[in-house]
Design a protein around this motif. Structure first.
Motif, short mmCIF file in Angstrom:
data_model
loop_
_atom_site.label_atom_id
_atom_site.label_comp_id
_atom_site.label_asym_id
_atom_site.label_seq_id
_atom_site.Cartn_x
_atom_site.Cartn_y
_atom_site.Cartn_z
N VAL A 289 0.83 -1.20 0.00
CA VAL A 289 0.00 0.00 0.00
C VAL A 289 0.87 1.26 0.00
N ILE A 290 1.90 1.28 0.85
CA ILE A 290 2.77 2.47 0.92
C ILE A 290 3.51 2.68 -0.39
N ALA A 291 4.02 1.60 -0.97
CA ALA A 291 4.72 1.72 -2.24
C ALA A 291 3.81 2.28 -3.32
N GLY A 292 2.53 1.92 -3.25
CA GLY A 292 1.59 2.39 -4.25
C GLY A 292 1.33 3.88 -4.20
N VAL A 293 1.35 4.46 -2.99
CA VAL A 293 1.06 5.89 -2.87
C VAL A 293 2.32 6.74 -2.94
N ILE A 294 3.44 6.20 -2.52
CA ILE A 294 4.65 7.01 -2.44
C ILE A 294 5.30 7.26 -3.80
N LYS A 295 5.09 6.33 -4.73
CA LYS A 295 5.75 6.48 -6.03
C LYS A 295 5.25 7.71 -6.78
N GLY A 296 4.04 8.18 -6.42
CA GLY A 296 3.54 9.38 -7.07
C GLY A 296 4.07 10.66 -6.45
N ALA A 297 4.68 10.55 -5.27
CA ALA A 297 5.17 11.74 -4.57
C ALA A 297 6.68 11.92 -4.69
N ILE A 298 7.41 10.81 -4.75
CA ILE A 298 8.87 10.88 -4.81
C ILE A 298 9.35 10.09 -6.02
N ALA A 299 9.98 10.79 -6.98
CA ALA A 299 10.47 10.13 -8.18
C ALA A 299 11.99 10.24 -8.30
N PHE A 300 12.66 10.58 -7.19
CA PHE A 300 14.10 10.79 -7.23
C PHE A 300 14.83 9.45 -7.31
N GLN A 301 15.83 9.38 -8.15
CA GLN A 301 16.62 8.16 -8.30
C GLN A 301 18.09 8.39 -7.95
#
Length: 310
Positions: A289-301
């Motif tokens: 669930v956390i991975a699903g929402v966080i990927k839209g907020a942080i895209a830094f690699q």
């Protein structure tokens, strides 16, 4: 000797009070006291020193409690096996969260999680990293969200995201164009979180060896980023913020932010749990669930991970 008696012993060891322990395990105080007394009589030892206030474990009691934790954990594993075989995701789950993650990450995933897994009773507590490690070891929480790597032999880590550091400095932001380097920071002007916050430890590790407190006009540490940004607004210094904390800043404060050149210094935030892997199905559900929402907020690699540990 029964598992129930051992659970009662663990409750009293944790709360150091028979009445409070009885409330936590949902029995009357006389029932709990009687069961513990029966266990002491069976073993012919005294587990608790009742003359002390609060109640303390005897030396033998400390050894018994350590073994009792192992036994109770292994007994819980049986129910875990059954739940996993049935695909059941539910029951009580205690989650610790560090203070610098709680206000930003929790609102992002909590509603989604409780809607998706209504049979899970999620109990969330704000804890420092040191308290989290202790609580995972003694079984008073099931998992936690903390800055990593911790490199603890009893704890497993599942990375959730990498969160860059961002400079908040109204004085420099007005004259700075583009991004800055770590070496551009005047570390003697840094406003820091108070001791016990792992984000402070990460910042000090980032600037290791370059802070000279002997020449400071003043030293100030606060428990909140909001206080630090307000002090920076008054021209009293600069601070570093985790990226997610910058998203809710108003437009004026957004103009006071300065980003680092890549690779950006960042913290690694992980879901951590005891190596016994109890309630693993809920841990995996949380991670998903956390991975699903966080990927839209942080895209830094392109980041450089700064450990909270020295």
């Amino acid at each position: 000797m029964t598992i129930t008696q051992l659970k009662y012993v663990l409750a009293v060891a944790q709360y150091q009070n028979f009445t409070k322990a009885a409330e936590k395990v949902f029995v009357t105080q006389p029932t709990l006291s009687m069961q513990i007394q029966k266990l002491e009589e069976e073993l012919d030892v005294q587990i608790f020193d009742r003359s002390k206030k609060p109640i303390e474990l005897t030396e033998t009691g400390k050894k018994i409690v350590n073994q009792a934790r192992n036994i109770v954990n292994e007994s819980d594993r049986i129910q875990d096996i059954v739940d996993q075989e049935k695909g059941f995701i539910g029951g009580e789950f205690k989650l610790g969260v560090i203070p610098t993650v709680m206000p930003t990450l929790l609102p992002m995933f909590l509603t989604n999680f409780i809607n998706k897994y209504p049979k899970v009773k999620l109990i969330i507590e704000e804890l420092t990293t040191d308290s989290i490690i202790d609580s995972l070891q003694d079984g008073t929480i099931d998992a936690a969200i903390a800055a990593t790597p911790l490199n603890h032999e009893l704890i497993k880590e599942r990375v959730l995201y990498y969160e860059p550091f961002v400079v908040y400095d109204p004085r420099k932001a007005a004259t700075t164009t583009g991004k800055i380097k770590v070496d551009d920071i005047n570390v003697d002007e840094l406003l820091l979180l108070e001791d016990g916050h792992c984000f402070k430890d990460s910042v000090l590790n980032l600037c290791k060896g370059s802070r000279d407190t002997d020449d400071d006009r003043f030293m100030l540490e606060s428990g909140s980023f909001e206080t630090l940004t307000k002090l920076a607004d008054e021209g009293l210094g600069m601070t570093l913020l985790p990226y997610l904390n910058t998203l809710d800043l108003n437009e004026r404060k957004q103009n006071n932010l300065i980003h680092f050149e890549e690779p950006s210094p960042a913290r690694e935030v992980s879901l951590i749990y005891h190596r016994s892997e109890l309630k693993l199905q809920i841990i995996e559900a949380l991670q998903k669930v956390i991975a699903g929402v966080i990927k839209g907020a942080i895209a830094f690699q392109n980041v450089q991970i700064i450990s909270p540990k020295a």
